[in-house]
Design an enzyme around this catalytic site. Structure first.
Site, PDB file in Angstrom:
ATOM      1  N   THR A 258      85.116  56.622  15.687  1.00 16.04           N
ATOM      2  CA  THR A 258      85.639  57.775  14.956  1.00 16.04           C
ATOM      3  C   THR A 258      84.631  58.147  13.900  1.00 16.04           C
ATOM      4  O   THR A 258      83.975  57.272  13.351  1.00 16.04           O
ATOM      5  CB  THR A 258      86.956  57.358  14.243  1.00 16.04           C
ATOM      6  OG1 THR A 258      87.958  57.164  15.231  1.00 16.04           O
ATOM      7  CG2 THR A 258      87.430  58.382  13.240  1.00 16.04           C
TER       8      THR A 258
ATOM      9  N   THR B 215      88.539  62.308  15.689  1.00 10.92           N
ATOM     10  CA  THR B 215      88.407  61.370  16.811  1.00 10.92           C
ATOM     11  C   THR B 215      89.124  61.890  18.057  1.00 10.92           C
ATOM     12  O   THR B 215      90.030  62.717  17.963  1.00 10.92           O
ATOM     13  CB  THR B 215      89.018  59.998  16.424  1.00 10.92           C
ATOM     14  OG1 THR B 215      88.670  59.020  17.399  1.00 10.92           O
ATOM     15  CG2 THR B 215      90.532  60.043  16.335  1.00 10.92           C
TER      16      THR B 215
ATOM     17  N   ARG C 280      99.821  59.547  22.345  1.00 13.01           N
ATOM     18  CA  ARG C 280      99.511  58.490  21.374  1.00 13.01           C
ATOM     19  C   ARG C 280      98.733  59.081  20.182  1.00 13.01           C
ATOM     20  O   ARG C 280      97.796  59.842  20.351  1.00 13.01           O
ATOM     21  CB  ARG C 280      98.673  57.401  22.046  1.00 13.01           C
ATOM     22  CG  ARG C 280      98.223  56.274  21.111  1.00 13.01           C
ATOM     23  CD  ARG C 280      96.825  56.492  20.557  1.00 13.01           C
ATOM     24  NE  ARG C 280      96.294  55.318  19.869  1.00 13.01           N
ATOM     25  CZ  ARG C 280      95.185  55.323  19.144  1.00 13.01           C
ATOM     26  NH1 ARG C 280      94.483  56.432  19.011  1.00 13.01           N
ATOM     27  NH2 ARG C 280      94.759  54.228  18.552  1.00 13.01           N
ATOM     28  N   VAL C 281      99.150  58.712  18.992  1.00  7.74           N
ATOM     29  CA  VAL C 281      98.416  59.115  17.789  1.00  7.74           C
ATOM     30  C   VAL C 281      97.993  57.848  17.060  1.00  7.74           C
ATOM     31  O   VAL C 281      98.802  56.946  16.860  1.00  7.74           O
ATOM     32  CB  VAL C 281      99.297  60.002  16.869  1.00  7.74           C
ATOM     33  CG1 VAL C 281      98.602  60.262  15.546  1.00  7.74           C
ATOM     34  CG2 VAL C 281      99.630  61.324  17.554  1.00  7.74           C
ATOM     35  N   GLY C 282      96.730  57.787  16.694  1.00  9.75           N
ATOM     36  CA  GLY C 282      96.234  56.609  15.982  1.00  9.75           C
ATOM     37  C   GLY C 282      96.252  56.812  14.477  1.00  9.75           C
ATOM     38  O   GLY C 282      97.031  57.609  13.938  1.00  9.75           O
TER      39      GLY C 282
ATOM     40  N   GLY D 240      88.059  51.916  14.252  1.00 10.92           N
ATOM     41  CA  GLY D 240      88.564  50.686  14.858  1.00 10.92           C
ATOM     42  C   GLY D 240      89.903  50.931  15.533  1.00 10.92           C
ATOM     43  O   GLY D 240      90.272  52.084  15.767  1.00 10.92           O
TER      44      GLY D 240
ATOM     45  N   GLY E  20      93.253  51.904  15.937  1.00 15.69           N
ATOM     46  CA  GLY E  20      94.108  52.700  15.058  1.00 15.69           C
ATOM     47  C   GLY E  20      95.465  52.076  14.799  1.00 15.69           C
ATOM     48  O   GLY E  20      95.998  52.166  13.683  1.00 15.69           O
TER      49      GLY E  20
HETATM   50  N1  ASP Z   1      90.678  54.662  14.958  1.00 17.43           N
HETATM   51  C1  ASP Z   1      90.579  55.470  16.146  1.00 17.43           C
HETATM   52  C2  ASP Z   1      91.925  55.488  16.827  1.00 17.43           C
HETATM   53  O1  ASP Z   1      92.505  54.430  16.991  1.00 17.43           O
HETATM   54  C3  ASP Z   1      89.567  55.003  17.111  1.00 17.43           C
HETATM   55  C4  ASP Z   1      88.279  54.463  16.565  1.00 17.43           C
HETATM   56  O2  ASP Z   1      87.936  54.613  15.417  1.00 17.43           O
HETATM   57  O3  ASP Z   1      87.504  53.883  17.286  1.00 17.43           O
HETATM   58  O4  ASP Z   1      92.343  56.528  17.258  1.00 17.43           O
END
Ligand code: ASP
Length: 340
Positions: free
Chosen positions: A188, A206, A216-218, A240, A242
């Site tokens: 992200t 992202t 899905r929402v992170g 990382g 989410g």
């Molecule tokens: N944090 C983002 C999500 O889970 C993905 C990422 O940063 O790699 O949507």
């Protein structure tokens, strides 16, 4: 757990594209960077550096800090080779790219967020429009897309051939595996800026976890999780898994630790330790943070090695290794209250 993704992250390697040198640091001791010249722009991952530079250019040509954060992140969103942000992002399990983003502006404590938007390549710009032209903070899915179209955005195919091929391969080989938990399929951009006037602004964009369940929402579009800005204290942003950032409201927590006096890096470390202590996943949370404070100190930390972040000031620009919790002794940072 070690982080390994996208080839550009060589464990422990120094990547220096400007005058900021990538020195291994004694992370077991408090690390306080000196105040730097402003604007100070930091972002997640080495790919953030071009976004930082664009943000700096926007400021130099008279743009506002909001313009800078938005246009900087647009660079990453428009990069078709980047498979985790904007056009070219990896799709969900049905082959549909659903994008998430949010933006926060310190003065006025303003925020805008968009989740699960389809066929619009620049969700950070939609988030800004939501912040500036509606009385809402968050719009999701179809409603978000309709709003974007009403604001002049155009619908387009944002699933590139490259991402489609990866999705088809995943479908063929891995369909039965849960998409969550893979660390190779997501990144992200979170970009934070301390401007010349001492105000803070941040953005996050992202395509989320690759091959996620539709809808899905992170953490990335959630204020306080993937991004938080408090103009009195500082700002933090995440990358990382989410789900793991979300469950601990990490960016908010980091800003609160800075409010209590911790340096940005120590605030990131303390937030990770606090999350890991109560979470069954412990240091396998796979979460990574950047932070900047009002004084111009900045830092980063993650659960494992390999996370790098980009730092740009008027004088220099470069890519730094973040602190890795796997390198730090297990004791709490800045007090022992979590051991009681
Ligand atoms: N944090 C983002 C999500 O889970 C993905 C990422 O940063 O790699 O949507």
């Amino acid at each position: 757990m070690e982080l390994s993704r996208r080839g550009f992250v060589a464990q422990g390697a120094a990547i220096v594209s400007g005058a900021i040198c990538n020195k291994p640091e004694a992370f077991s001791k408090p690390n306080i960077r000196k105040t730097v010249s402003r604007p100070l722009i930091i972002s997640t991952w080495p790919f953030g550096e071009v976004a930082n530079k664009k943000a700096m250019e926007v400021i130099n040509s008279g743009g506002s800090s909001l313009d800078a954060v938005e246009k900087g992140i647009n660079v990453t969103e428009n990069d078709k080779e980047n498979t985790s942000v904007g056009i070219g992002g990896l799709p969900n399990s049905e082959g549909v790219v659903q994008l998430d983003a949010c933006i926060m502006h310190g003065p006025g404590h303003k925020a805008g967020s968009v989740m699960g938007i389809e066929r619009i390549r620049n969700p950070i710009s939609v988030a800004r429009k939501i912040m500036e032209h509606t009385r809402h903070v968050q719009l999701v899915g179809k409603g978000a897309q309709e709003f974007a179209l009403s604001q002049g955005f155009t619908k387009e195919n944002i699933l590139t051939e490259k991402s489609k091929r990866k999705w088809l391969k995943w479908k063929k080989n891995n369909q039965k595996k849960r998409p969550e938990g893979s660390i190779d399929n997501h990144d992200t951009i979170a970009l934070l800026m301390l401007d010349e006037g001492g105000n803070l602004t941040g953005g996050c964009s992202t395509s989320g976890l690759a091959f996620k369940l539709p809808g899905r929402v992170g953490d990335s579009p959630i204020i306080g999780s993937g991004l938080y800005v408090d103009n009195e204290v500082g700002a933090a942003g995440a990358t990382g898994v989410g789900e793991n950032v979300l469950r601990h409201c990490c960016s908010f927590m980091i800003v609160e630790f800075m409010r209590q006096g911790l340096s940005p890096q120590d605030a990131c470390i303390k937030a990770i330790k606090r999350a890991a202590k109560i979470d069954p996943l412990g240091m396998d949370l796979n979460i990574f943070f950047i932070a900047v404070d009002k004084k111009g100190r900045y830092g980063a930390a993650g659960t494992g090695k390999g996370f790098q972040y980009s730092v740009t000031t008027p004088k220099q620009s470069g890519i730094l290794d973040s602190a890795a919790l796997s390198d730090i002794d297990a004791g709490p940072v800045g007090g022992n209250e979590f051991n009681n």
